[in-house]
Design a protein around this motif. Structure first.
Motif, mmCIF file in Angstrom:
data_model
loop_
_atom_site.group_PDB
_atom_site.id
_atom_site.type_symbol
_atom_site.label_atom_id
_atom_site.label_comp_id
_atom_site.label_asym_id
_atom_site.label_seq_id
_atom_site.Cartn_x
_atom_site.Cartn_y
_atom_site.Cartn_z
ATOM 1 N N HIS A 123 0.899 -1.291 0.007
ATOM 2 C CA HIS A 123 -0.003 0.110 0.081
ATOM 3 C C HIS A 123 0.893 1.266 0.033
ATOM 4 C CE1 HIS A 123 -2.439 3.393 1.695
ATOM 5 N NE2 HIS A 123 -3.398 2.659 1.442
ATOM 6 N N ALA A 124 1.960 1.286 0.791
ATOM 7 C CA ALA A 124 2.722 2.268 0.832
ATOM 8 C C ALA A 124 3.432 2.939 -0.514
ATOM 9 C CB ALA A 124 3.929 2.227 2.028
ATOM 10 N N ALA A 125 3.769 1.545 -1.190
ATOM 11 C CA ALA A 125 4.494 1.705 -2.500
ATOM 12 C C ALA A 125 3.637 2.439 -3.542
ATOM 13 C CB ALA A 125 5.023 0.480 -3.060
ATOM 14 N N GLY A 126 2.309 2.362 -3.235
ATOM 15 C CA GLY A 126 1.367 3.197 -4.084
ATOM 16 C C GLY A 126 1.196 4.671 -3.571
ATOM 17 N N HIS A 127 1.885 5.050 -2.660
ATOM 18 C CA HIS A 127 1.820 6.324 -2.175
ATOM 19 C C HIS A 127 3.020 7.226 -2.054
ATOM 20 C CE1 HIS A 127 -1.970 4.416 -1.333
ATOM 21 N NE2 HIS A 127 -2.550 5.569 -1.433
ATOM 22 N N ALA A 128 3.894 6.326 -2.178
ATOM 23 C CA ALA A 128 5.304 7.053 -1.821
ATOM 24 C C ALA A 128 6.461 6.044 -2.361
ATOM 25 C CB ALA A 128 5.615 7.064 -0.123
ATOM 26 N N ARG A 129 7.635 6.794 -2.255
ATOM 27 C CA ARG A 129 8.879 5.953 -2.878
ATOM 28 C C ARG A 129 9.258 5.214 -1.710
ATOM 29 N NH1 ARG A 129 13.077 9.228 -3.562
ATOM 30 N NH2 ARG A 129 12.280 10.991 -2.203
ATOM 31 N N VAL A 130 9.249 3.753 -1.797
ATOM 32 C CA VAL A 130 9.388 2.817 -0.937
ATOM 33 C C VAL A 130 10.512 1.906 -1.233
ATOM 34 C CG1 VAL A 130 8.533 0.703 0.017
ATOM 35 C CG2 VAL A 130 6.912 2.739 0.039
ATOM 36 N N ARG A 131 11.363 1.796 -0.272
ATOM 37 C CA ARG A 131 12.640 0.759 -0.479
ATOM 38 C C ARG A 131 12.626 -0.278 0.778
ATOM 39 N NH1 ARG A 131 17.771 4.263 -2.709
ATOM 40 N NH2 ARG A 131 18.293 2.130 -3.157
ATOM 41 N N GLU A 132 12.867 -1.544 0.406
ATOM 42 C CA GLU A 132 12.874 -2.611 1.644
ATOM 43 C C GLU A 132 14.419 -2.856 1.669
ATOM 44 O OE1 GLU A 132 9.847 -5.283 -0.338
ATOM 45 O OE2 GLU A 132 9.786 -5.672 2.068
ATOM 46 N N LEU A 133 15.223 -2.383 2.782
ATOM 47 C CA LEU A 133 16.389 -2.629 3.063
ATOM 48 C C LEU A 133 17.046 -3.632 4.210
ATOM 49 C CD1 LEU A 133 17.421 1.285 3.058
ATOM 50 C CD2 LEU A 133 17.637 -0.481 0.913
ATOM 51 N N SER A 134 18.122 -4.235 3.827
ATOM 52 C CA SER A 134 18.544 -5.080 4.883
ATOM 53 C C SER A 134 20.041 -4.648 5.282
ATOM 54 C CB SER A 134 18.704 -6.383 4.257
ATOM 55 O OG SER A 134 19.534 -7.223 5.509
ATOM 56 N N LEU A 135 20.374 -4.835 6.750
ATOM 57 C CA LEU A 135 21.622 -4.340 7.093
ATOM 58 C C LEU A 135 22.806 -5.337 6.799
ATOM 59 C CD1 LEU A 135 22.873 -2.013 8.978
ATOM 60 C CD2 LEU A 135 22.576 -3.483 10.833
ATOM 61 N N GLY A 136 22.093 -6.566 6.426
ATOM 62 C CA GLY A 136 23.240 -7.689 6.411
ATOM 63 C C GLY A 136 22.515 -8.806 6.520
ATOM 64 N N ASP A 137 23.238 -9.982 6.050
ATOM 65 C CA ASP A 137 22.823 -11.570 5.739
ATOM 66 C C ASP A 137 22.900 -12.276 7.449
ATOM 67 O OD1 ASP A 137 24.028 -11.677 2.473
ATOM 68 O OD2 ASP A 137 22.137 -10.712 3.450
ATOM 69 N N TYR A 138 22.209 -11.724 8.260
ATOM 70 C CA TYR A 138 22.191 -12.041 9.620
ATOM 71 C C TYR A 138 20.485 -11.775 10.096
ATOM 72 C CZ TYR A 138 24.041 -7.525 9.899
ATOM 73 O OH TYR A 138 24.413 -6.333 9.626
ATOM 74 N N VAL A 139 20.164 -12.658 11.236
ATOM 75 C CA VAL A 139 18.834 -12.257 11.605
ATOM 76 C C VAL A 139 18.708 -11.517 12.737
ATOM 77 C CG1 VAL A 139 16.702 -12.979 12.119
ATOM 78 C CG2 VAL A 139 17.837 -14.202 10.183
ATOM 79 N N LEU A 140 18.013 -10.395 13.103
ATOM 80 C CA LEU A 140 18.074 -9.533 14.111
ATOM 81 C C LEU A 140 16.615 -9.826 14.692
ATOM 82 C CD1 LEU A 140 19.560 -6.139 12.573
ATOM 83 C CD2 LEU A 140 20.849 -7.892 14.274
ATOM 84 N N ASN A 141 16.152 -9.246 15.698
ATOM 85 C CA ASN A 141 14.984 -9.414 16.287
ATOM 86 C C ASN A 141 13.653 -8.329 15.696
ATOM 87 O OD1 ASN A 141 15.528 -11.843 17.684
ATOM 88 N ND2 ASN A 141 16.234 -10.722 19.756
#
Ligand code: JD8
Length: 232
Positions: A123-141
């Motif tokens: 939904h947000a991508a339909g209303h703004a410039r959206v990016r999905e970003l990861s800090l790195g290849d490990y899992v945080l909480n």
């Protein structure tokens, strides 16, 4: 630059009051605000999570509070970049930090539990410039640690935040992308360990050549993936 963060742990970002980012906030170069997602809930328990459709472990963050929170934060219509923290995102890099340092406004969405209902991103991508970003290849909480790291990496590239912009040039992942050379300061001898003689020579051209060689050797050894292609 204005930075808004949506999270169920707004107190997590109070650390941004200190150090470089803290000074940049005092000087008005950066304006950072953390918002509690629960402020956009309407039930007595301020519920932000529910069980996953299709079953599975853990809980998923409900779309309604996120929808209302982003509606409120996107209302100013000043075209912010909206950044969702997720281990399934595009790996964050110095290059992305440089890109985002050019933005006037950033909105960070920090999830917890198993993540945010995917329709919120859609939904947000339909209303703004959206990016999905990861800090790195490990899992945080959750997304808070990732957002914190990105805010520091981006904030320090905003003109005026780092006192001596020249210092940015010789850093790892900057300029030619090589790792930085090792650094030394007084005393000249420490626990029997000496500072490399060349650094005491005062011969700036030889010192720069030595540092360049150190950067190449270190990159070749630690991060061969960053080595420039032959002929580059
Ligand atoms: C956002 C919830 C936890 C992740 C089930 C553990 C970023 N580089 C990164 N690693 N992890 C994250 C991240 C983790 C998050 C959330 C970012 C929201 N979690 C989830 C999936 C597995 N739990 C991240 N950026």
């Amino acid at each position: 630059m204005r930075i808004d963060v949506v999270t169920i742990f707004p107190e997590f970002f109070s650390v941004l009051d200190v150090s470089l980012i803290g000074r940049a906030r005092e000087s008005g170069l950066l304006d950072v605000a953390a918002h509690d997602l629960r402020d956009w809930t309407h039930d007595r328990h301020r519920t932000v999570d529910d069980t996953p459709y299709g079953g599975g472990a853990g809980m998923v963050m409900r779309p309604e509070p996120w929808g209302e929170a982003l509606d409120a934060l996107l209302a100013p219509d000043d075209d912010p970049a909206v950044l969702f923290m997720t281990p399934a995102g595009t790996p964050f890099t110095q290059g992305i930090a440089r890109e985002l340092a050019g933005e006037r406004r950033l909105v960070f969405a920090c999830g917890r539990y198993e993540g945010i209902d995917q329709r919120v991103i859609e939904h947000a991508a339909g209303h703004a410039r959206v990016r999905e970003l990861s800090l790195g290849d490990y899992v945080l909480n959750g997304g808070e640690v990732a957002a914190m790291a990105m805010i520091e990496a981006i904030g320090r590239l905003v003109p005026g935040v780092v006192g001596n912009p020249a210092s940015l040039e010789v850093e790892s992942h900057e300029g030619d992308g090589l790792l930085e050379a090792p650094s030394y300061t007084k005393p000249q001898t420490w626990r029997g360990l000496e500072v490399p003689e060349i650094l005491l020579s005062g011969h700036h051209a030889r010192i720069e050549a030595w540092r360049r060689e150190q950067r190449l050797e270190r990159t070749r050894r630690v991060r061969p993936d960053l080595m420039p292609e032959p002929g580059d």
